[in-house]
Design a protein around this motif. Structure first.
Motif, PDB file in Angstrom:
ATOM      1  N   ALA A  22       0.867  -0.839   0.008  1.00  0.00           N
ATOM      2  CA  ALA A  22       0.271   0.281   0.432  1.00  0.00           C
ATOM      3  C   ALA A  22       1.081   0.707   0.267  1.00  0.00           C
ATOM      4  O   ALA A  22       0.199   2.301  -0.146  1.00  0.00           O
ATOM      5  N   LEU A  63       2.443   3.169   2.331  1.00  0.00           N
ATOM      6  CA  LEU A  63       2.630   3.793   3.819  1.00  0.00           C
ATOM      7  C   LEU A  63       3.470   3.937   4.228  1.00  0.00           C
ATOM      8  O   LEU A  63       4.521   3.188   3.619  1.00  0.00           O
ATOM      9  N   ARG A 100      -4.978  11.209   2.612  1.00  0.00           N
ATOM     10  CA  ARG A 100      -5.472  11.002   1.413  1.00  0.00           C
ATOM     11  C   ARG A 100      -6.489   9.004   1.961  1.00  0.00           C
ATOM     12  O   ARG A 100      -6.327   9.000   2.672  1.00  0.00           O
ATOM     13  N   VAL A 111      -5.540   4.999   0.155  1.00  0.00           N
ATOM     14  CA  VAL A 111      -5.249   4.213  -0.818  1.00  0.00           C
ATOM     15  C   VAL A 111      -6.391   2.781  -0.626  1.00  0.00           C
ATOM     16  O   VAL A 111      -6.607   2.424   0.130  1.00  0.00           O
ATOM     17  N   ARG A 112      -6.115   2.810  -2.512  1.00  0.00           N
ATOM     18  CA  ARG A 112      -6.951   1.472  -2.323  1.00  0.00           C
ATOM     19  C   ARG A 112      -6.371   0.178  -2.352  1.00  0.00           C
ATOM     20  O   ARG A 112      -4.690   0.510  -2.172  1.00  0.00           O
ATOM     21  N   ARG A 130       8.754   1.312   1.173  1.00  0.00           N
ATOM     22  CA  ARG A 130       7.377   2.578   0.516  1.00  0.00           C
ATOM     23  C   ARG A 130       8.641   2.792  -0.974  1.00  0.00           C
ATOM     24  O   ARG A 130       7.617   3.255  -1.679  1.00  0.00           O
ATOM     25  N   HIS A 188       0.181   9.814  -5.942  1.00  0.00           N
ATOM     26  CA  HIS A 188      -1.073   9.989  -5.887  1.00  0.00           C
ATOM     27  C   HIS A 188      -1.517   8.356  -4.433  1.00  0.00           C
ATOM     28  O   HIS A 188      -1.572   9.201  -3.079  1.00  0.00           O
ATOM     29  N   ARG A 189      -0.436   7.516  -5.138  1.00  0.00           N
ATOM     30  CA  ARG A 189      -0.545   6.875  -3.711  1.00  0.00           C
ATOM     31  C   ARG A 189       0.335   6.785  -2.592  1.00  0.00           C
ATOM     32  O   ARG A 189      -0.202   6.573  -1.451  1.00  0.00           O
ATOM     33  N   ASP A 198      -6.004   5.836  -9.509  1.00  0.00           N
ATOM     34  CA  ASP A 198      -4.504   4.898  -8.809  1.00  0.00           C
ATOM     35  C   ASP A 198      -4.551   3.575  -8.743  1.00  0.00           C
ATOM     36  O   ASP A 198      -5.350   2.445  -9.151  1.00  0.00           O
ATOM     37  N   ASP A 199      -4.866   2.897  -8.470  1.00  0.00           N
ATOM     38  CA  ASP A 199      -4.743   1.060  -7.957  1.00  0.00           C
ATOM     39  C   ASP A 199      -5.309  -0.306  -8.452  1.00  0.00           C
ATOM     40  O   ASP A 199      -5.049  -0.096  -9.796  1.00  0.00           O
ATOM     41  N   SER A 251      -0.944  -2.795  -5.413  1.00  0.00           N
ATOM     42  CA  SER A 251      -1.131  -3.732  -4.018  1.00  0.00           C
ATOM     43  C   SER A 251      -2.026  -5.115  -4.363  1.00  0.00           C
ATOM     44  O   SER A 251      -2.923  -4.542  -4.068  1.00  0.00           O
TER      45      SER A 251
END
Length: 392
Positions: free
Chosen positions: A204, A206, A250, A252-253, A314, A332-333, A382-383, A386
């Motif tokens: 993800a 983070l 934000r 996150v997907r 990350r 964006h993520r 996005d996404d 992950s």
């Protein structure tokens, strides 16, 4: 024949001192009579100085000399008190530490107006001689520069002494970019529930502090979303919950498999919506150094890897996403307002891509549009990355 009449001075006063030199005094905008900062060899020189001072006042460029006599220590304290409400707790603590340990001991008793670029250059050189790291020196200089810029903005001094100073260069360190499967090996080698925490970092993207601060209410299992709205940091030994870096919240997907595992973990958590997802065995918030030593580093070793930090996960995530879906999606993520931050600190070229570009270019030359290995979904929202990049 009448003698030449002596011209009447319209601004300020000049008097001859016992030493034979001349002193000039002038009225400031407040009407207070102030002496010049030096004496003059002739009354003509004093008159010329008064003329320039009068123009300075009329054009609004005059600064009260008394303001420049404020010490660096006093102004730094006032500046920090003024900016602190807009700073994160960790940043406040960092600024205070730099002021107390590096700025005040060297210049705290100096008047603002006495500082020159050479003063700052000598200070920077002294820190380097003492063996301070380039990072620490640059941080201290950056804080002093903000303090001095604030003094200029508040008419304490006419210009900042923090100009033209050469700073030590930061060593160029590259993050260890893992493959998705290498990251998966670390996940599989970690103890529960820290395997899930590592998966969140890797799949993800983070920040560690953001993952440490995740709560039950931040997870939308059915939608496959994680809300990133807090960060857990240490400031002078104390744990502080704050907004994420740059205050950028934000959503996150995450992929289906990671969402499913998060859902199962939520079922085991005590407490309500504010319950932290990841804690110490005693239910306390995690501390980075302790967590890394107890859980992360052993998982890295068990996975047969070396020289991997939590931050590398990350950076690896940013690289995977940028390579397959574009830098803007990666930015964006990762929570970057500017994609240049992503490319400068996170996204790195993936091995073998140049060979694929050469192969594609050869097909273009022959009039075909075959692009083996090209990324897909460049313009998607996005996404999907992950949980797609590697199985958990």
């Amino acid at each position: 024949m009448a003698g030449k009449r002596k011209s009447r001075r319209s601004f300020g006063r000049v008097r001859k001192l016992p030493s034979g030199r001349f002193q000039a005094r002038y009225p400031g905008p407040d009407g207070v009579l102030r002496p010049a900062d030096r004496t003059f060899a002739t009354s003509t020189d004093a008159d010329r100085w008064l003329m320039r001072k009068r123009i300075e006042i009329e054009e609004g460029r005059w600064l009260d000399p008394a303001e420049g006599q404020t010490t660096v220590r006093d102004w730094a304290a006032r500046w920090l008190a003024a900016v602190s409400p807009q700073l994160k707790h960790k940043t406040q603590a960092s600024y205070r530490s730099l002021i107390n340990s590096l700025i005040n001991p060297a210049m705290g008793d100096r008047e603002l107006s006495s500082l020159r670029p050479i003063t700052i250059a000598e200070w920077v050189g002294g820190m380097k001689t003492k063996g301070l790291s380039a990072s620490r020196i640059r941080q201290a200089y950056r804080v002093l520069s903000q303090i001095m810029r604030s003094a200029v903005d508040n008419d304490m001094i006419s210009q900042t002494p923090c100009r033209g100073v050469k700073l030590p260069r930061m060593p160029q360190t590259e993050p260890h970019i893992l493959t998705p499967l290498e990251a998966s090996r670390i996940v599989r080698s970690a103890e529960r529930p820290h395997d899930l925490l590592i998966a969140v970092l890797a799949y993800a993207g983070l920040r560690v502090g953001e993952a440490f601060a995740l709560r039950r209410a931040d997870i939308d299992v059915s939608g496959g979303f994680v809300l990133v709205d807090e960060n857990l940091a240490e400031a002078n030994g104390a744990l502080v919950f704050d907004t994420p870096k740059s205050h950028q919240k934000r959503i996150v997907r995450v992929g289906p498999s990671l969402a499913k595992r998060l859902g199962k973990h939520l079922e085991t958590l005590p407490g309500g919506d504010d319950a932290l997802l990841f804690t110490t065995p005693g239910g306390k918030p995690l501390r980075y150094n302790q967590w890394r030593k107890a859980y992360f580093d052993p998982a890295v070793s068990a996975a047969g890897l070396t020289d991997v930090t939590p931050h590398d996960l990350r950076a690896s995530h940013g690289t995977w996403v940028a390579d397959r879906y574009g830098v803007m999606t990666a930015a964006h993520r990762l929570g970057h307002a500017n994609a240049s931050v992503t490319t400068r600190h996170y996204a790195r070229p993936v091995a073998g891509r140049d060979d694929q570009v050469a192969e594609a270019a050869d097909s273009w030359l022959s009039g075909h549009d075959h692009e083996p290995g090209a990324r897909s979904g460049h313009d998607d929202d996005d996404d999907g990355s992950s949980g797609v990049l590697a199985p958990l």
